[in-house]
Enzyme design. Structure first.
Site, mmCIF file in Angstrom:
data_model
loop_
_atom_site.group_PDB
_atom_site.id
_atom_site.type_symbol
_atom_site.label_atom_id
_atom_site.label_comp_id
_atom_site.label_asym_id
_atom_site.label_seq_id
_atom_site.Cartn_x
_atom_site.Cartn_y
_atom_site.Cartn_z
ATOM 1 C CE1 TYR A 155 31.138 40.577 44.905
ATOM 2 C CE2 TYR A 155 31.538 41.107 47.218
ATOM 3 C CZ TYR A 155 31.236 41.508 45.930
ATOM 4 O OH TYR A 155 31.022 42.846 45.661
ATOM 5 C CG ASP B 215 36.698 35.506 49.117
ATOM 6 O OD1 ASP B 215 37.622 36.216 48.699
ATOM 7 O OD2 ASP B 215 36.677 34.266 48.981
ATOM 8 C CB CYS C 189 42.946 37.631 45.797
ATOM 9 S SG CYS C 189 41.629 38.196 44.696
ATOM 10 C CD GLN D 262 41.340 30.985 47.557
ATOM 11 O OE1 GLN D 262 42.465 31.194 47.121
ATOM 12 N NE2 GLN D 262 40.449 31.946 47.728
ATOM 13 C CD GLU E 197 29.405 33.283 43.516
ATOM 14 O OE1 GLU E 197 29.462 33.707 42.352
ATOM 15 O OE2 GLU E 197 30.264 33.522 44.384
#
Length: 444
Positions: A297, A373, A400, A265, A321
């Site tokens: 993710y 995510d 996001c 982030q 991931e």
């Protein structure tokens, strides 16, 4: 420019295997006086000219502006840049990045601070409006959205007054002559700037804005929360052999290791903000620590660790991931939880594996909490359908992009899940980007 997540989405690209058309050249149009009506997704405002929608940059709803149409090649809408403000909004302020001011020629304005001319409180109202509108149109949900600032204690050194000094990662580009700078807004043209006000101070001081790097492609500036800031030159040569440099990021009392060029982030207080939000959005009455809980993710394990810290060392959770290096770091970062494991896989293929499991294995997923995510494009229909078929007790979705979130909320509603809680955060001040965390539960 908001940091782009370097992960694969769960769904296969629709364009794979097809011949793609050459990019269409923008067609310039007239100069217009426009009454700006409202905000749109993407950091532009909406005006109208003779019934046609005009998306205009660097304006604020309620203003009257003189704008140059830079792309009149669409039948239904045009795109324009503000040249001057004829009637200013009371929410207009001096741009936090002088080089991006409306006083500069549009082609020379750097991208990445498209809301920098707007009062900070109004920025958050506009972001809330975009998210609220997207949820209503695409998700079928009426929701009273409030976009919250990052709490100052989670982001020391970040300005709470003007929303500057928060970016811990900045990418600069290099032109054919070796000059360094950001891209101009909506362009791949490198422009010269003398400042980087959104960057954390240590990066703003390190940035080689007046130097030249012949043959280089880009300059990455990285300021981890632990250790020294770095300037990384991306050259034209082969990538050096060996493992990439590793950095450490500290969130509360916990340290995460990751590759220097891996995803993290970008706001100094974002990881802590999202950790707390996920911990609070997971409904403890629906959480079973022994179930087959999932973190999809998952990157280097930030949100899996958030769940573990919230519910104890006995939590069972798998983080998934696609990036091999990130998964390796996740395994090490989550080593203290006996029930934690890290899997390298594309999310859609991993979910197919779960769906092919035995009845007893599938039963453990019905009691599960799944944290998701995804990248900016969202989870998408294929992943949503697989999730719904697994039928977990609750989904905690970190988003996001407001439009991708709203679309997936709509998909999940079709499959029997309803939006139950939502929090939105201003993790990208002075840009149009907004982060949201949502809880969705099965309709009984």
């Amino acid at each position: 420019m908001a940091h782009t997540r370097r992960r694969q989405s769960g769904a296969r690209s629709a364009s794979r295997g097809r011949r793609t058309a050459a990019p269409r050249e923008p067609q310039p149009g007239p100069t217009l006086e426009l009454e700006v009506e409202r905000i749109a997704h993407g950091g532009v405002s909406v005006a109208r000219h003779e019934g046609r929608v005009v998306f205009v940059a660097d304006a604020i709803p309620g203003e009257r502006v003189l704008a140059q149409v830079v792309d009149a090649g669409h039948d239904r809408f045009w795109r324009a840049d503000t040249l001057s403000v004829l009637r200013a909004s009371t929410d207009r302020r001096e741009h936090v990045w002088p080089e991006a001011s409306v006083d500069r020629e549009p082609a020379q304005r750097p991208g990445g601070a498209e809301f920098g001319h707007i009062r900070l409180a109004r920025q958050r109202e506009l972001k809330a409006e975009v998210l609220r509108d997207a949820l209503a149109r695409m998700g079928g949900v009426e929701w009273d959205v409030e976009v919250l600032p990052v709490r100052p204690e989670l982001a020391p050194g970040v300005s709470v007054d003007d929303g500057t000094g928060w970016r811990t990662r900045v990418r600069l580009h290099v032109d054919a002559e070796g000059a360094v700078g950001p891209y101009a807004a909506r362009s791949h043209t490198v422009v010269h700037v003398t400042s980087l006000p959104l960057a954390v101070p240590e990066l703003a001081e390190l940035a080689p804005l007046d130097e030249r790097f012949p043959g280089a492609r880009a300059i990455d500036l990285v300021a981890p929360s632990s250790g020294a800031a770095a300037v990384v030159v991306e050259g034209e040569g082969r990538t050096p052999r060996g493992e990439p440099p590793v950095i450490e990021e500290v969130v509360g009392d916990r340290t995460f290791r990751l590759d220097r060029d891996g995803f993290w982030q970008v706001h100094r207080g974002a990881a802590a903000t999202l950790t707390q939000a996920v911990q609070e959005l997971v409904d403890p009455d629906r959480f079973d620590p022994r179930a087959a809980n999932q973190d999809l993710y998952g990157g280097v394990g930030l949100l899996a660790a958030a769940v573990g810290d919230r519910f104890g060392a006995g939590v069972r959770i798998t983080t998934v991931e696609a990036d091999v290096r990130a998964t390796e770091h996740a395994g090490a970062n989550l080593a203290e939880w006996v029930g934690a494991r890290a899997v390298t896989a594309r999310v859609d293929r991993y979910l197919d594996t779960l769906l092919a499991g035995s009845a007893s294995e599938r039963a453990g997923l019905h009691d599960a909490t799944i944290v998701i995510d995804p990248p900016r494009s969202g989870a998408g229909r294929d992943v949503v359908d697989r999730l719904a078929e697994l039928a977990p007790r609750q989904l905690v979705y970190v988003a996001c992009d407001p439009v991708a979130l709203a679309r997936d909320v709509g998909f999940l509603a079709e499959r029997g899940y309803r939006l139950e809680a939502l929090r939105a955060f201003d993790l990208f001040p002075n840009t149009h980007h907004v982060e949201a965390v949502a809880r969705l539960t099965a309709i009984v």
